[in-house]
Scaffold this motif. Structure first.
Motif, PDB file in Angstrom:
ATOM      1  N   LEU A  83       0.831  -1.207   0.000  1.00 31.53           N
ATOM      2  CA  LEU A  83       0.000   0.000   0.000  1.00 31.53           C
ATOM      3  C   LEU A  83       0.867   1.259   0.000  1.00 31.53           C
ATOM      4  O   LEU A  83       0.624   2.190  -0.762  1.00 31.53           O
ATOM      5  N   ILE A  84       1.874   1.278   0.840  1.00 34.49           N
ATOM      6  CA  ILE A  84       2.761   2.438   0.917  1.00 34.49           C
ATOM      7  C   ILE A  84       3.485   2.657  -0.404  1.00 34.49           C
ATOM      8  O   ILE A  84       3.655   3.795  -0.852  1.00 34.49           O
ATOM      9  N   GLY A  85       3.869   1.575  -1.061  1.00 36.13           N
ATOM     10  CA  GLY A  85       4.588   1.683  -2.330  1.00 36.13           C
ATOM     11  C   GLY A  85       3.706   1.863  -3.547  1.00 36.13           C
ATOM     12  O   GLY A  85       4.208   1.896  -4.670  1.00 36.13           O
ATOM     13  N   HIS A  86       2.397   1.985  -3.334  1.00 33.08           N
ATOM     14  CA  HIS A  86       1.451   2.104  -4.458  1.00 33.08           C
ATOM     15  C   HIS A  86       1.678   0.984  -5.471  1.00 33.08           C
ATOM     16  O   HIS A  86       1.615   1.210  -6.678  1.00 33.08           O
ATOM     17  N   ASP A  87       1.955  -0.210  -4.984  1.00 36.59           N
ATOM     18  CA  ASP A  87       2.315  -1.342  -5.835  1.00 36.59           C
ATOM     19  C   ASP A  87       1.065  -2.157  -6.190  1.00 36.59           C
ATOM     20  O   ASP A  87       0.721  -3.125  -5.518  1.00 36.59           O
ATOM     21  N   HIS A  88       0.384  -1.757  -7.277  1.00 41.61           N
ATOM     22  CA  HIS A  88      -0.878  -2.425  -7.617  1.00 41.61           C
ATOM     23  C   HIS A  88      -0.678  -3.884  -8.017  1.00 41.61           C
ATOM     24  O   HIS A  88      -1.571  -4.701  -7.807  1.00 41.61           O
TER      25      HIS A  88
ATOM     26  N   LEU B  63      -8.723   3.997  -7.881  1.00 44.55           N
ATOM     27  CA  LEU B  63      -8.012   4.868  -6.942  1.00 44.55           C
ATOM     28  C   LEU B  63      -6.739   5.417  -7.575  1.00 44.55           C
ATOM     29  O   LEU B  63      -6.460   6.617  -7.486  1.00 44.55           O
ATOM     30  N   PHE B  64      -5.986   4.565  -8.240  1.00 44.74           N
ATOM     31  CA  PHE B  64      -4.725   5.020  -8.802  1.00 44.74           C
ATOM     32  C   PHE B  64      -4.932   5.954  -9.994  1.00 44.74           C
ATOM     33  O   PHE B  64      -4.106   6.833 -10.236  1.00 44.74           O
ATOM     34  N   ILE B  65      -6.023   5.800 -10.727  1.00 47.22           N
ATOM     35  CA  ILE B  65      -6.355   6.784 -11.760  1.00 47.22           C
ATOM     36  C   ILE B  65      -6.558   8.149 -11.102  1.00 47.22           C
ATOM     37  O   ILE B  65      -6.035   9.162 -11.580  1.00 47.22           O
ATOM     38  N   ALA B  66      -7.307   8.180 -10.010  1.00 39.84           N
ATOM     39  CA  ALA B  66      -7.544   9.449  -9.304  1.00 39.84           C
ATOM     40  C   ALA B  66      -6.234  10.074  -8.834  1.00 39.84           C
ATOM     41  O   ALA B  66      -6.089  11.299  -8.817  1.00 39.84           O
ATOM     42  N   MET B  67      -5.275   9.238  -8.469  1.00 43.21           N
ATOM     43  CA  MET B  67      -4.016   9.761  -7.940  1.00 43.21           C
ATOM     44  C   MET B  67      -3.001  10.108  -9.030  1.00 43.21           C
ATOM     45  O   MET B  67      -2.273  11.088  -8.887  1.00 43.21           O
TER      46      MET B  67
ATOM     47  N   LYS C  10      -3.039   2.353 -19.661  1.00 43.44           N
ATOM     48  CA  LYS C  10      -2.228   1.432 -20.467  1.00 43.44           C
ATOM     49  C   LYS C  10      -0.997   0.978 -19.686  1.00 43.44           C
ATOM     50  O   LYS C  10      -0.620  -0.203 -19.738  1.00 43.44           O
ATOM     51  N   ALA C  11      -0.374   1.885 -18.971  1.00 44.89           N
ATOM     52  CA  ALA C  11       0.801   1.520 -18.170  1.00 44.89           C
ATOM     53  C   ALA C  11       0.411   0.580 -17.036  1.00 44.89           C
ATOM     54  O   ALA C  11       1.134  -0.378 -16.734  1.00 44.89           O
ATOM     55  N   TYR C  12      -0.735   0.831 -16.433  1.00 45.43           N
ATOM     56  CA  TYR C  12      -1.251  -0.051 -15.375  1.00 45.43           C
ATOM     57  C   TYR C  12      -1.427  -1.460 -15.931  1.00 45.43           C
ATOM     58  O   TYR C  12      -0.966  -2.438 -15.333  1.00 45.43           O
TER      59      TYR C  12
END
Length: 120
Positions: free
Chosen positions: A64-69, A85-89, A102-104
């Motif tokens: 979570l801390i590393g934003h590692d989806h 969530l990561f799109i919003a961020m 696309k990167a996700y």
């Protein structure tokens, strides 16, 4: 390990613009605060109703801390929750349409069937 707690974090943070910004700017502080203050609240219940036992594992906390989806998906987080969530961020950091999405997806391309279990 609690897939429910991971998904609860992603769900509740995504629905609060202030928390989205805090998670983007200071993920360690937000995850620590959320785990202490919000993890055990019962959703959609009267204030004061809470459990006492839910905690992230060290591996979950670091993902979570590393934003590692990708790691979150391996741990059972639902990819729709991380994506929204990561799109919003992070979408604002890109210049091309759908560049972040696309990167996700490209970072998730190494997963093959059977996918990690995301059932809670």
């Amino acid at each position: 390990m609690s897939k429910y707690l991971l998904n609860k974090f992603l769900y509740t943070v995504d629905r609060d613009p202030e928390l989205v910004e805090r998670y983007r700017e200071s993920p360690r502080e937000l995850v620590t605060w959320w785990e202490a203050e919000r993890a055990n609240q019962v959703l959609n219940c009267l204030t004061g109703e809470a459990s006492t036992w839910q905690r992230f594992t060290g591996e979950e906390r670091e993902a979570l801390i590393g934003h590692d989806h990708c790691k979150l998906f391996e741990l059972g987080a639902h990819p729709f929750l991380t994506l929204t969530l990561f799109i919003a961020m992070f979408e604002r950091d890109n210049t091309e349409p759908l560049e972040y999405q696309k990167a996700y997806g490209a970072r998730m391309a190494h997963f093959a069937l059977p996918y990690p279990d995301i059932a809670t």
